[in-house]
Enzyme design. Structure first.
Site, mmCIF file in Angstrom:
data_model
loop_
_atom_site.group_PDB
_atom_site.id
_atom_site.type_symbol
_atom_site.label_atom_id
_atom_site.label_comp_id
_atom_site.label_asym_id
_atom_site.label_seq_id
_atom_site.Cartn_x
_atom_site.Cartn_y
_atom_site.Cartn_z
ATOM 1 N N ASP A 1 0.790 -1.262 -0.058
ATOM 2 C CA ASP A 1 -0.006 0.139 0.047
ATOM 3 C C ASP A 1 0.972 1.201 0.108
ATOM 4 O OD1 ASP A 1 -2.283 1.619 0.114
ATOM 5 O OD2 ASP A 1 -2.915 1.115 2.017
ATOM 6 N N ASN B 1 -10.360 -2.905 -6.080
ATOM 7 C CA ASN B 1 -9.820 -1.946 -6.987
ATOM 8 C C ASN B 1 -10.350 -1.723 -8.443
ATOM 9 O OD1 ASN B 1 -6.469 -3.172 -5.546
ATOM 10 N ND2 ASN B 1 -7.734 -1.379 -5.209
HETATM 11 C C1 FPP Z 1 -1.900 0.250 -3.485
HETATM 12 O O1 FPP Z 1 -1.343 1.658 -3.375
HETATM 13 C C2 FPP Z 1 -1.398 -0.628 -4.198
HETATM 14 C C3 FPP Z 1 -2.089 -1.230 -5.409
HETATM 15 C C4 FPP Z 1 -3.638 -0.902 -5.546
HETATM 16 C C5 FPP Z 1 -1.604 -1.950 -6.503
HETATM 17 C C6 FPP Z 1 -0.196 -2.634 -6.271
HETATM 18 C C7 FPP Z 1 0.534 -2.706 -7.392
HETATM 19 C C8 FPP Z 1 1.869 -3.002 -7.423
HETATM 20 C C9 FPP Z 1 2.658 -2.847 -6.334
HETATM 21 C C10 FPP Z 1 2.407 -2.704 -9.003
HETATM 22 C C11 FPP Z 1 2.155 -3.872 -9.686
HETATM 23 C C12 FPP Z 1 2.428 -5.244 -9.303
HETATM 24 C C13 FPP Z 1 2.862 -6.402 -9.663
HETATM 25 C C14 FPP Z 1 2.708 -7.631 -9.213
HETATM 26 C C15 FPP Z 1 3.922 -6.195 -10.820
HETATM 27 P P1 FPP Z 1 -2.471 2.837 -3.638
HETATM 28 O O2 FPP Z 1 -2.422 3.095 -4.886
HETATM 29 O O3 FPP Z 1 -3.689 2.290 -2.736
HETATM 30 O O4 FPP Z 1 -1.723 3.925 -2.654
HETATM 31 P P2 FPP Z 1 -2.352 5.070 -1.838
HETATM 32 O O5 FPP Z 1 -3.342 4.328 -0.855
HETATM 33 O O6 FPP Z 1 -1.335 5.794 -1.471
HETATM 34 O O7 FPP Z 1 -3.191 5.714 -2.925
#
Ligand code: FPP
Length: 256
Positions: free
Chosen positions: A23, A71
């Protein structure tokens, strides 16, 4: 930490199954006045570093929460960008996975993934299926409540058709209907970015998991951060509802 890991660095006790709620990609980007996708891109780099480190440590199971069912309701461009990142990751890393004997698996409503991504995912899972040193499990379009409901529905169907007797339904049988049927429960769940929630992740499987929350945003989560979490875990006593004395007796082999 740089370079190969020495025995001195290695925590005494390691989880058999490590699961991570990645996250903070969005906030990482926002702090740099960048679009959110840049945070996800950096997050994919962190994925690579952590997979390598976990393999070096000989931790046999790593589950990454890469995309939740919820998501799907993010802006279309962000969903598309995440799917593209996943596609690129699979394309780029397949040789690395094969070379390091890592089996790729995925849990979640995989039928909802775009056909192109789904095809490559299944192809990569097939190619790596015989690997045995480590399992990398991507939670994609994953939601734990619907996983549990789906398991309940399948069990109910089998009871109605007479294949199962309701008296046979116990915790072990129930778990065998989850996506994680042949995967041990996570010993340690890490969540980055300071949030203290499970967010519909492995609710059934996390019954006895240890939790480690860190303020570090996922794109900044490197080997050093991982080692901090593992050392913290190593110092914990897991009692599974028992007393400290019972655990001590079990360790010394004096349990009656
Ligand atoms: C949460 O951060 C993260 C995600 C929803 C996606 C996770 C994806 C990756 C790490 C990259 C791609 C994955 C792979 C396996 C190659 P957020 O966007 O919710 O962050 P925030 O809470 O700060 O907005």
């Amino acid at each position: 930490m740089t370079g190969p890991m020495t025995n001195k660095d290695k925590p005494k006790k390691l989880p058999r199954h490590l699961a991570i709620i990645m996250d903070g990609n969005g906030r990482w980007a926002k702090r740099r006045f960048m679009p959110r996708i840049m945070g996800h891109r950096q997050g994919a780099k962190a994925v690579k570093e952590i997979v390598t480190a976990v393999r070096e440590l000989n931790i046999p199971y790593l589950t990454l929460y890469a995309f939740s069912k919820e998501n799907w309701s993010r802006p279309r461009e962000e969903v598309e960008a995440l799917m593209n990142l996943l596609y690129d990751y699979l394309q780029r890393e397949v040789d690395e996975l094969l070379g390091n004997k890592i089996r790729l698996r995925a849990i979640g409503e995989l039928h909802r993934l775009p056909p192109k991504v789904r095809r490559l995912l299944f192809e990569t899972m097939e190619k790596t299926a015989a690997n045995y040193e480590m399992q990398l499990i991507l939670a994609l379009s994953y939601g734990s409540r619907s996983e549990i409901v789906e398991a309940a529905r399948k069990i109910a169907q089998k009871c109605v058709s007479g294949e199962l007797d309701p008296a046979q339904v116990d915790e072990e049988l129930f778990a065998s209907f989850l996506y994680t049927a042949d995967i041990p429960d996570p010993d340690l769940i890490i969540r980055t970015s300071g949030e203290q929630r499970l967010s519909n992740f492995l609710l059934y499987q996390a019954a006895y998991s240890e939790f480690y929350m860190t303020e570090t945003l996922w794109p900044d989560f490197d080997r050093n951060e991982l080692m901090k979490a593992l050392h913290d875990f190593s110092g914990r006593e897991r009692r599974f509802g028992k007393t400290s004395e019972q655990i001590l007796l079990r360790c010394t082999g004096n349990e009656s």
